[in-house]
Scaffold this active site. Structure first.
Site, mmCIF file in Angstrom:
data_model
loop_
_atom_site.group_PDB
_atom_site.id
_atom_site.type_symbol
_atom_site.label_atom_id
_atom_site.label_comp_id
_atom_site.label_asym_id
_atom_site.label_seq_id
_atom_site.Cartn_x
_atom_site.Cartn_y
_atom_site.Cartn_z
ATOM 1 C CD GLN A 1 -13.456 -18.609 0.176
ATOM 2 O OE1 GLN A 1 -14.579 -18.127 0.012
ATOM 3 N NE2 GLN A 1 -12.352 -17.965 -0.119
ATOM 4 C CG ASP B 1 -13.242 -15.733 -4.432
ATOM 5 O OD1 ASP B 1 -14.162 -16.517 -4.092
ATOM 6 O OD2 ASP B 1 -12.788 -14.868 -3.662
ATOM 7 C CD GLU C 1 -18.085 -10.129 -7.987
ATOM 8 O OE1 GLU C 1 -18.058 -10.631 -6.855
ATOM 9 O OE2 GLU C 1 -17.544 -9.026 -8.278
ATOM 10 N N GLY D 1 -25.641 -6.046 -6.133
ATOM 11 C CA GLY D 1 -26.317 -6.811 -5.097
ATOM 12 C C GLY D 1 -27.510 -6.078 -4.490
ATOM 13 C CG ASP E 1 -16.839 -13.513 -0.272
ATOM 14 O OD1 ASP E 1 -16.055 -12.928 0.506
ATOM 15 O OD2 ASP E 1 -16.460 -14.238 -1.200
ATOM 16 C CB SER E 2 -18.144 -7.416 0.672
ATOM 17 O OG SER E 2 -17.841 -7.218 2.045
ATOM 18 C CB SER E 3 -13.319 -6.014 -0.971
ATOM 19 O OG SER E 3 -14.225 -5.177 -1.644
ATOM 20 C CG ASP E 4 -11.156 -5.244 4.155
ATOM 21 O OD1 ASP E 4 -11.754 -5.842 5.059
ATOM 22 O OD2 ASP E 4 -10.062 -5.617 3.702
ATOM 23 C CE1 TYR F 1 -8.320 -12.539 3.419
ATOM 24 C CE2 TYR F 1 -9.897 -13.388 4.982
ATOM 25 C CZ TYR F 1 -9.500 -13.183 3.680
ATOM 26 O OH TYR F 1 -10.294 -13.625 2.659
#
Lengths: 287, 287
Positions: free
Chosen positions: A67, A91, A111, A143, A160-163, A228
């Site tokens: 973060q 989150d 989001e 977005g 800030d995304s997932s993969d 990660y």
């Protein structure tokens, strides 16, 4: 190892042949939202863990590293960031960090999955506290659409995304960088989650190349995040200002300020070091 | 996940509650030597993997990061390293790197377990090639005894050990640093595997404190190694020269030289960045 007691992060697409596991004390919540599988567990060693579509998004133990870097690297590459857009980040962790920056006056966040926001407020209050900032305006939505409707508005856009497999796939394509560019004010800066060059340097390179088509200055910065895959994650950072030197932040903080801001990972020296890549990675990404 | 197909690195002492696993194509060798369990596997994603007492020592895919940093960080902190001692390092990887350094004329290595050397020659030739250097003199024996018998001999001593539980335990104690100091020439430099501050900052701190009792200059440098727990490992580096500035190497290499030496991780900039710690770690180790 009794598989029933462990959560194992297996992905044949993203990191075949390797797997990180955390011992689970209890499953706090599990559901299928409109967009993804959401699982929240209390781990033995890493506190509360948020898992989307089987992939660890953050653990209470080391989320600060991610973060802080995804927020302060771009913010400190801008001479005076005031209006910031966060894409994703359900989150609340990025909002928590961005709101700390002294010059930031407005944080807009969009989001797509409101269930992530609601569940984070319930189970991850140490991150969801980011939603309490009076600087924040949260929108539940897409977005891409949000950026289309906000041209020339933001100093910094953080994604800030997932993969890049699943709901976040489009955020790694050229169209994303084109839209982000239009949503920026002059000399604006963007930063996106950029995977790990240890896993797939060709994918990182191709996303950097998309980015290069729209921004005169582009770089790849690092954070160490033990939970990660590969223990590291990178960020695509790009600036509309051709004078930007990413490894020399416009805004510096001394140690007293770092401590007052509650930063546990980021310092001005950490910023400078974050853009130094191992030789093989520098070759794969920049040559 | 079928446990039979995976090797899982579990340690309730060193990293409770977390576990890294590699999918195994075939087990190449397994034996109990005089000192430890030795296992060598062909993994699906990480090439050949050497495992001692259930702990991954190196994988073909990312071993270069560790070997280059543990070797070139101390070598380049010395103005003219000629005679080097390697304690441990039975796979040959550190010898391979140390021999590359232009000023090094003699590499003395003392490894306790000759079976690791023999099996590495058979199954890990990409590392064991380090034993072929005409600069190298390999002794099978105890590193403590060897240092006692060689006072004031070495410019640099590198300790490539396993983790601080098991046969390498004594290498993390004060007596080790005392002996290493005596085996050095004036202005000598030492470097040892130093675990990860993400796992146990108090243990790292206490070892650093032992080191500080015997050396005027002490620091902790980093390498990113994805297949190690936390994806990072650190090194204790200490110098008898009170003028040493670890983050400013005495010997620098330009990119052409880096490529000519066959380095894939280390560069002069990587060296400079390796000593920058996240705020929480700098506090835990230095304040």
């Amino acid at each position: 190892m009794n598989p029933a007691e462990w959560f194992s992060e297996i992905s044949d697409e993203l990191w075949p042949g390797q797997c990180f596991s955390l011992k689970v004390k209890s499953v706090l919540h599990e559901e299928r939202s409109k967009y993804q599988d959401i699982k929240i567990v209390q781990s033995e060693s890493h506190g509360v863990v948020l898992i989307l579509d089987g992939i660890i998004q953050c653990t209470e133990r080391d989320e600060f590293a991610y973060q802080e870097q995804i927020s302060f690297l771009p913010l400190c590459c801008h001479p005076n960031p005031q209006k910031v857009l966060i894409v994703g980040g359900g989150d609340g962790g990025v909002a928590r960090e961005v709101a700390k920056h002294p010059s930031v006056t407005e944080v807009h966040q969009v989001e797509i999955d409101e269930r992530v926001v609601e569940l984070s407020k319930q189970y991850l209050p140490f991150m969801a506290c980011g939603f309490d900032s009076p600087k924040l305006r949260l929108t539940i939505g897409d977005g891409f659409e949000y950026m289309k409707q906000h041209e020339g508005v933001f100093d910094v856009i953080i994604t800030d995304s997932s993969d890049p497999i699943g709901p976040a796939e489009s955020l790694f394509r050229e169209s994303y960088f084109e839209l982000a560019k239009r949503a920026l004010r002059p000399n604006g800066v963007i930063c996106s989650q950029g995977g790990s060059f240890w896993l797939d340097p060709a994918h990182v390179r191709s996303t950097l190349d998309y980015c290069r088509k729209h921004f005169p200055r582009v770089a790849y910065g690092l954070a160490a995040v033990p939970s990660y895959p590969t223990g590291q994650i990178g960020f695509f950072i790009a600036s509309l200002n051709p004078e930007t030197k990413f490894a020399e932040p416009c805004r510096t903080f001394d140690e007293k300020e770092i401590d007052r801001l509650g930063l546990r990972y980021y310092t001005t020296d950490v910023h400078r070091a974050a853009f130094t890549l191992p030789r093989f990675a520098a070759k794969a990404l920049y040559e």
